[in-house]
Write an enzyme that holds these catalytic residues in place. Structure first.
Site, PDB file in Angstrom:
ATOM      1  N   ALA A 659     -26.171  -4.427  21.034  1.00 23.02           N
ATOM      2  CA  ALA A 659     -25.297  -3.955  19.960  1.00 23.02           C
ATOM      3  C   ALA A 659     -25.741  -4.622  18.661  1.00 23.02           C
ATOM      4  O   ALA A 659     -26.804  -4.309  18.137  1.00 23.02           O
ATOM      5  CB  ALA A 659     -23.839  -4.196  20.261  1.00 23.02           C
ATOM      6  N   GLY A 711     -12.315   2.220  23.201  1.00 19.97           N
ATOM      7  CA  GLY A 711     -13.606   2.738  22.745  1.00 19.97           C
ATOM      8  C   GLY A 711     -14.782   1.877  23.148  1.00 19.97           C
ATOM      9  O   GLY A 711     -15.852   1.981  22.547  1.00 19.97           O
ATOM     10  N   LYS A 729     -30.711  -0.855  29.644  1.00 19.90           N
ATOM     11  CA  LYS A 729     -30.923  -2.007  28.768  1.00 19.90           C
ATOM     12  C   LYS A 729     -31.941  -2.976  29.376  1.00 19.90           C
ATOM     13  O   LYS A 729     -32.798  -3.515  28.662  1.00 19.90           O
ATOM     14  CB  LYS A 729     -29.598  -2.720  28.529  1.00 19.90           C
ATOM     15  CG  LYS A 729     -28.589  -1.895  27.736  1.00 19.90           C
ATOM     16  CD  LYS A 729     -27.271  -2.631  27.551  1.00 19.90           C
ATOM     17  CE  LYS A 729     -26.287  -1.791  26.730  1.00 19.90           C
ATOM     18  NZ  LYS A 729     -25.017  -2.497  26.493  1.00 19.90           N
TER      19      LYS A 729
END
Length: 878
Positions: A659, A711, A729
């Protein structure tokens, strides 16, 4: 004062010009000022008169119709400005001129061609009519005024035929005969000036205004001629020298001379001041706001030339005055510059402007056998001169192995034929390998006397062109170091101008963004961030983001002018967008005139991933969260990695793993600094981190439901629960660490038992329907999961979802681990990611990175960080 056709397009503008002249004649607080106005033809009139001549060769009736249209337009404007007692004699003059024009053009049907003198005679009437029209208005204001036909006084010598092409780079060839012209001006003043009462005026109270026809002149033999297209600027400075004027003001429809053509570079701005030499260079290289020869008459008397806006007269515009250092004085000037006292630390921009010449051809001669043979360059240029070819630029290898020149495109074939004839024998003997012609070229030039004092200007110029993906066909630099010019493909001209303008900090770096998945939660957060930080980026980083295209799965919208859509209006615009088409989206991004283009991918689409190679090879940067590139087929990954850098384009995919955490950058830094990576492991999913932490106190299905509402999960929660998201990932990490593997080679432990997983895989429906059924099925897993939680607690451990890249052994896996208090993952907070790097340098204690890893705003901030990171590599601080 000089007024062009754009300033005289209708009656209202004639009034504006007349009122301005009256105001200017009152002076600036130090008494009245005798005022002269040089006028062009009424806007569009020259083209109308050319149409009369062209039609006369084909259809005389059409020629008469075109002439009547021109006359009616001029007379109609005239009648709006003054009463009949003033306009009737002028109208009679104009209609007599019309008869003269018809007499001239009727003869053209017989000879089937248009002699240049005929064309110059006919088109010159536009200025004659315009001068009388403006003078008519001035008469209504009760000011002493008259008009002068420049053909009665301005005597020139010309080596050019015709009017010259509109917007042409051709210069020179028309020279005033100063002595005879000066005598005629004196005679005009003695006779006409006296007859008009100008000799008897009290100049302390009132001064005359004389309106003069621009553009037109006569030869010494009395033949009507012109100063060629856009020559009224030249007329103004010629008369300024003749009248010993204190200043010349060129009234245009822009706020002065701009740093670049604002139609091509919207960020361009007016230049405060220029030297004569700089202005002439800008004009020569296509800055159409000035005529190339216009500065010459003002230089000897150092008459300042102002370029101001008729529609914004309060703006001071650009002043042109003074000379740049000569070659003889330059070295001393450079020494003074280097030895000067330090200022405030800010660097002076070394160039004043960037400009271009369009419609250019390049003629090239090359041959190994002519190396060292004297006279080749002389014969080359003699061939150009013999055929009256206007050479815009020349570049030559030191050995004379190749010589090339840039010429106007319409002269390219003639230049090629001239060289083939001149070197016919050498071509036959193959001592000259080839003579070639490249068409559809443009010349792009940077100009400014500061270049002589600043090292690295050319390198910045070349770097800006390379970054914009612009190929340089030829390069030349003047010995005065006031300009460097390159030849580029015409289709690249606008992109080249914008990139160079940004490179020299004449404007901020502009990045054009095309966003895919533009209504997703992550994209919405990113758009909000861009909007909030817009001012900061511009003011602190000289960096501006323009959204030029936005897409959803079904629709897309675009800005055809590439000026940027309103960020807060993207979502609404997409509601009325056209059907989504990635090929059309790609074409739009490729055609973007900005040098820096970026696709931001906020999807997890394999179809979108297939376009990465195309974008990168087109010089378009790609930033995104799409894991299907880094974790897709190995061949596609290799292709994309190779494409990134093939045209100085970059692929930034940091947010696909951590992220906003710089996980991939850390791997790259470790490897590039010589470290050896043995093992990378950690909690790589913020959503699973949240679920497992929450499930320590409540059922796993409830933890999943909360994560979805917050979310944190992927759009399909099965991607999280199956371990597929973390597996992707892990693959991305492994490949960045140098491993080669496919997804099926990653061992993956799912949170869902195989029997339940099969049922989940069979679920179909809308996103909401799929999510509801998945949550319902997870309730059947709660008891079994609780047993694992309890078993871990008994050993004073907690469950964590772990991705592992075992670089040393070439393996990767995803699993649920029970970790004790000694493990960094034990203290992991809900929603956090943690990554350990075990390397030769970081041994036995690993390098640990930890931070939030879920939520759309976190992912959006990671994309935003990549965009700023990209921006820093694009920003030039000269």
């Amino acid at each position: 004062h000089k007024f062009g056709g754009a300033s005289l397009a209708d009656a209202g503008l004639y009034r504006t010009v007349g009122d301005l002249l009256i105001e200017e004649s009152k002076g600036r607080g130090d008494g009245t000022v005798p005022t002269m106005a040089i006028v062009s033809a009424m806007g569009g009139m020259t083209d109308l008169l050319i149409g009369v001549v062209d039609n006369a060769l084909i259809d005389m009736a059409k020629a008469e119709e075109a002439l009547e249209l021109a006359i009616q337009r001029q007379v109609g404007t005239l009648k709006e400005l003054a009463p009949p007692e003033i306009t009737d004699p002028i109208e009679a003059n104009i209609r007599r001129d019309g008869q003269d024009i018809l007499n001239v053009v009727r003869s053209l049907r017989l000879i089937r061609t248009v002699p240049s003198v005929n064309m110059e005679l006919v088109t010159g009437f536009g200025e004659i009519w315009s001068a009388q029209t403006l003078n008519a208005y001035l008469q209504t204001k009760d000011v002493p005024c008259t008009w002068m036909d420049a053909r009665e006084v301005l005597i020139v010598e010309s080596s050019l035929d015709g009017l010259g092409e509109k917007g042409s780079a051709s210069t020179g060839g028309v020279t005033p005969l100063w002595d005879v012209t000066s005598k005629r001006v004196i005679n005009w003043w003695s006779e006409t000036g006296k007859a008009k009462g100008f000799h008897d005026l009290d100049y302390a109270k009132q001064t005359p205004i004389v309106v003069v026809t621009g553009f037109v002149a006569i030869t010494e033999a009395g033949v009507p001629t012109t100063l060629k297209r856009s020559g009224s600027d030249y007329s103004a400075t010629i008369f300024a020298k003749l009248m010993s004027a204190s200043r010349v003001t060129m009234w245009k429809n822009t706020d002065g001379v701009y740093t670049a053509d604002p139609r091509r570079v919207p960020e361009a701005f007016p230049i405060e001041s220029l030297k004569y030499d700089e202005a002439m260079e800008l004009a020569y290289f296509g800055a159409q706001v000035l005529h190339p020869s216009a500065m010459v008459p003002c230089i000897d008397d150092n008459i300042p030339v102002y370029v101001r806006n008729i529609f914004n007269p309060s703006f001071k515009g650009t002043v042109i005055q003074g000379r740049s250092p000569t070659l003889k004085d330059r070295d001393a000037a450079i020494a003074d510059h280097v030895a000067g006292t330090p200022g405030d630390g800010r660097k002076t921009v070394p160039i004043k402007g960037i400009t271009s010449i369009d419609k250019v051809a390049v003629v090239n001669l090359e041959g190994a056998s002519i190396i060292g043979v004297p006279g080749v360059a002389r014969r080359f240029m003699q061939a150009m001169s013999t055929c009256n070819i206007n050479v815009l630029m020349i570049t030559q290898a030191s050995s004379e192995h190749s010589i090339c020149v840039a010429v106007p495109d319409n002269q390219g074939p003639a230049a090629l034929a001239a060289l083939e004839e001149s070197f016919e024998l050498e071509l036959a003997r193959s001592t000259v390998n080839s003579v070639s012609l490249l068409r559809d070229m443009s010349v792009v030039a940077i100009i400014g006397e500061g270049m002589a004092f600043t090292p690295g200007v050319s390198s910045t110029f070349m770097r800006a062109l390379a970054t914009a993906g612009v190929n340089v066909r030829a390069i030349a630099q003047g010995s005065s170091e006031r300009q460097v010019a390159v030849v580029v493909n015409s289709e690249d001209t606008t992109r080249a101008l914008r990139s160079v303008h940004q490179a020299f900090t004449l404007s901020g770096t502009v990045v054009s963004v095309g966003m895919i998945g533009a209504t997703s939660k992550v994209a919405s957060e990113l758009i909000s961030m861009l909007e909030r930080q817009e001012g900061y980026l511009r003011e602190n980083l000289s960096f501006e983001v323009k959204m030029v295209a936005a897409c959803t799965r079904d629709k897309w919208v675009k800005d055809d002018k590439w000026l940027g859509m309103k960020l807060n209006g993207v979502s609404d615009a997409l509601k009325d967008g056209e059907a989504m088409d990635l090929e059309k989206f790609t074409e739009h991004m490729e055609n973007d005139i900005h040098p820096h283009r970026v696709v931001i991918d906020c999807t997890q689409s394999s179809r979108v991933a297939n376009f990465y190679d195309t974008w990168l090879r087109s010089g378009i940067h790609v930033i995104g969260m799409n894991k299907l590139v880094g974790a897709g087929p190995q061949d596609r990954f290799n292709t994309v990695k190779k494409a990134a850098g093939s045209k100085a384009s970059q692929w930034l995919n940091e947010c696909t793993v951590g992220a906003a955490l710089p996980v991939l950058y850390t791997i790259k830094d470790l490897l590039q600094t010589g470290d050896k990576i043995n093992l990378v492991q950690g909690s790589l999913s913020g959503s699973l981190s949240y679920m497992l932490k929450t499930a320590e106190k409540e059922p796993l299905s409830q933890a999943l439901e909360k994560a979805i509402k917050l979310g944190f999960c992927e759009s399909d929660p099965r991607t999280d629960l199956s371990g597929l998201d973390v597996a992707r990932k892990v693959m991305t990490l492994a490949r960045e660490a140098g491993m080669s593997l496919e997804l099926e080679e990653v061992e993956v432990e799912s949170l869902v038992p195989a029997s339940i997983a099969a049922k989940m895989d069979a679920i179909q429906g809308t996103k909401a329907e799929v999510t509801a059924q998945v949550v319902e099925l997870m309730k059947t897993v709660d008891d079994e999961w609780q047993k694992r939680v309890d078993a871990a607690k008994k050993e004073d451990k907690v469950l964590r979802h772990v991705g592992i890249v075992d670089v040393a052994n070439g393996k990767a896996r995803v699993e649920v681990q029970a970790v004790d208090k000694m493990n960094p993952l034990y203290r992991l907070k809900a929603q956090e990611n943690l990554c350990e790097f075990h390397t030769a340098r970081y041994d036995p204690d690993p390098l640990i990175m930890k931070g939030p890893g879920a939520a759309p705003d976190i992912t959006a901030s990671g994309i935003f960080a990549d965009l700023i990171r990209l921006g820093r590599t694009l920003i030039y601080q000269f």
